[in-house]
Design a protein around this motif. Structure first.
Motif, PDB file in Angstrom:
ATOM      1  N   GLU A  18       1.028  -1.123   0.104  1.00 34.14           N
ATOM      2  CA  GLU A  18       0.182   0.244   0.487  1.00 34.14           C
ATOM      3  C   GLU A  18       1.128   1.380  -0.194  1.00 34.14           C
ATOM      4  O   GLU A  18       0.561   2.345  -0.389  1.00 34.14           O
ATOM      5  CB  GLU A  18      -1.230  -0.135   1.367  1.00 34.14           C
ATOM      6  CG  GLU A  18      -1.989  -1.033   1.004  1.00 34.14           C
ATOM      7  CD  GLU A  18      -2.810  -1.060   2.062  1.00 34.14           C
ATOM      8  OE1 GLU A  18      -2.902  -0.578   2.810  1.00 34.14           O
ATOM      9  OE2 GLU A  18      -3.086  -2.120   1.941  1.00 34.14           O
ATOM     10  N   LEU A  21       2.085   2.163  -3.914  1.00 35.82           N
ATOM     11  CA  LEU A  21       1.134   2.321  -4.346  1.00 35.82           C
ATOM     12  C   LEU A  21       0.561   3.779  -3.939  1.00 35.82           C
ATOM     13  O   LEU A  21      -0.229   3.865  -5.312  1.00 35.82           O
ATOM     14  CB  LEU A  21      -0.015   1.281  -4.465  1.00 35.82           C
ATOM     15  CG  LEU A  21      -0.372  -0.322  -4.345  1.00 35.82           C
ATOM     16  CD1 LEU A  21      -1.814  -0.834  -4.754  1.00 35.82           C
ATOM     17  CD2 LEU A  21       0.535  -0.387  -6.579  1.00 35.82           C
ATOM     18  N   GLU A  42       4.452  -9.186  -6.740  1.00 38.62           N
ATOM     19  CA  GLU A  42       3.922  -7.291  -6.519  1.00 38.62           C
ATOM     20  C   GLU A  42       5.298  -6.375  -6.226  1.00 38.62           C
ATOM     21  O   GLU A  42       4.894  -5.430  -5.981  1.00 38.62           O
ATOM     22  CB  GLU A  42       2.948  -6.997  -6.297  1.00 38.62           C
ATOM     23  CG  GLU A  42       1.778  -8.264  -7.336  1.00 38.62           C
ATOM     24  CD  GLU A  42       1.319  -7.644  -8.594  1.00 38.62           C
ATOM     25  OE1 GLU A  42       1.761  -6.111  -8.673  1.00 38.62           O
ATOM     26  OE2 GLU A  42       1.242  -8.491  -9.108  1.00 38.62           O
ATOM     27  N   LYS A  46       6.889  -3.665  -8.266  1.00 39.22           N
ATOM     28  CA  LYS A  46       6.425  -2.658  -7.729  1.00 39.22           C
ATOM     29  C   LYS A  46       8.038  -1.409  -7.310  1.00 39.22           C
ATOM     30  O   LYS A  46       7.814  -0.521  -8.171  1.00 39.22           O
ATOM     31  CB  LYS A  46       5.542  -1.892  -7.046  1.00 39.22           C
ATOM     32  CG  LYS A  46       4.894  -0.640  -6.713  1.00 39.22           C
ATOM     33  CD  LYS A  46       4.591   0.243  -7.574  1.00 39.22           C
ATOM     34  CE  LYS A  46       4.263   2.136  -7.470  1.00 39.22           C
ATOM     35  NZ  LYS A  46       3.932   1.901  -9.508  1.00 39.22           N
TER      36      LYS A  46
END
Length: 250
Positions: A18, A21, A42, A46
């Motif tokens: 989180e 993102l 992920e 990222k």
């Protein structure tokens, strides 16, 4: 003397993804080795896209950082905003200034990094370029050593210093490296031109492939009674000469 604060951690798989993102600044991520899963994939994907260093470590390392249920993932919250090198070049040029950047190659002492940043600001340099690995963290100690100057600089973190050199060259910025032995003195360079100075570690110097890619290799004359300047002192001498030329010869 005020003690250095401990780093701020983001703990657990979901909080870390989180944070990524949401675009929060992250210095690096510690992942427990031999763990798999979609969310870990992920996080890796990222982080790599954002050029955030990933350290794969044994569980003991994570347990030493936090006793909370970290699920094999702990991120170190960043204290500075890392910027894209090309965007910084464009910004400096659009301001009508000749770029004066400094690139750090293998400098691990955060106090040296802070001192270099302080000299950079005092001498009108606009940016520091660091690799995502092999250099000291820009943490609270580095910021304190810089007397807050780090917050007045553009900080660019790149995946490859050599690719960063290519980007600088494409934008008309010359590369100069500080060497122990050179026929050229640092004061003979025309520092009014756009330049990026590469400073290497005190024990190893600038890596050979970066030195080879440089447009100028120079030395700082000194008494023969000792081997070399401290890297932050050497950086200050070079940056001041650039500042002197830009002010007095402009």
């Amino acid at each position: 003397m005020k003690p250095i604060s401990k780093p701020s951690y983001i703990i657990g798989r979901q909080p870390v993804i989180e944070a990524l993102l949401a675009g929060k600044q992250i210095e690096r991520i510690f992942l427990q080795k031999n763990l798999t899963g979609e969310i870990l994939f992920e996080i890796r994907k990222k982080a790599q896209a954002l050029q955030i260093p990933i350290n794969v470590v044994p569980p003991e390392k994570l347990n030493s950082l936090s006793r909370a249920n970290h699920q094999g993932v702990i991120a170190v919250a960043g204290l500075v905003n890392y910027l894209d090198l090309q965007e910084v070049i464009d910004y400096v040029v659009n301001e009508g200034k000749a770029p004066l950047f400094i690139m750090l190659d293998g400098i691990t002492d955060v106090r040296n990094i802070g001192a270099i940043a302080r000299s950079a600001v005092c001498c009108g340099a606009q940016a520091i370029i660091i690799p995502d690995k092999g250099v000291g963290a820009i943490n609270e100690e580095a910021i304190k050593s810089s007397a807050g100057a780090i917050h007045k600089l553009h900080i660019c973190r790149v995946g490859s210093l050599l690719k960063a050199v290519d980007t600088l060259h494409l934008n008309g910025i010359q590369i100069a490296t500080a060497e122990m032995q050179s026929d050229q003195k640092f004061s003979s360079i025309n520092w009014q031109d756009p330049y990026c100075v590469i400073m290497g570690a005190e024990d190893k110097g600038v890596q050979p492939f970066l030195s080879k890619a440089a447009d100028a290799r120079f030395t700082i004359p000194m008494s023969p009674d000792f081997d070399s300047f401290n890297v932050s002192v050497a950086s200050g001498i070079i940056l001041y000469e650039a500042f002197r030329q830009r002010v007095e010869l402009h």
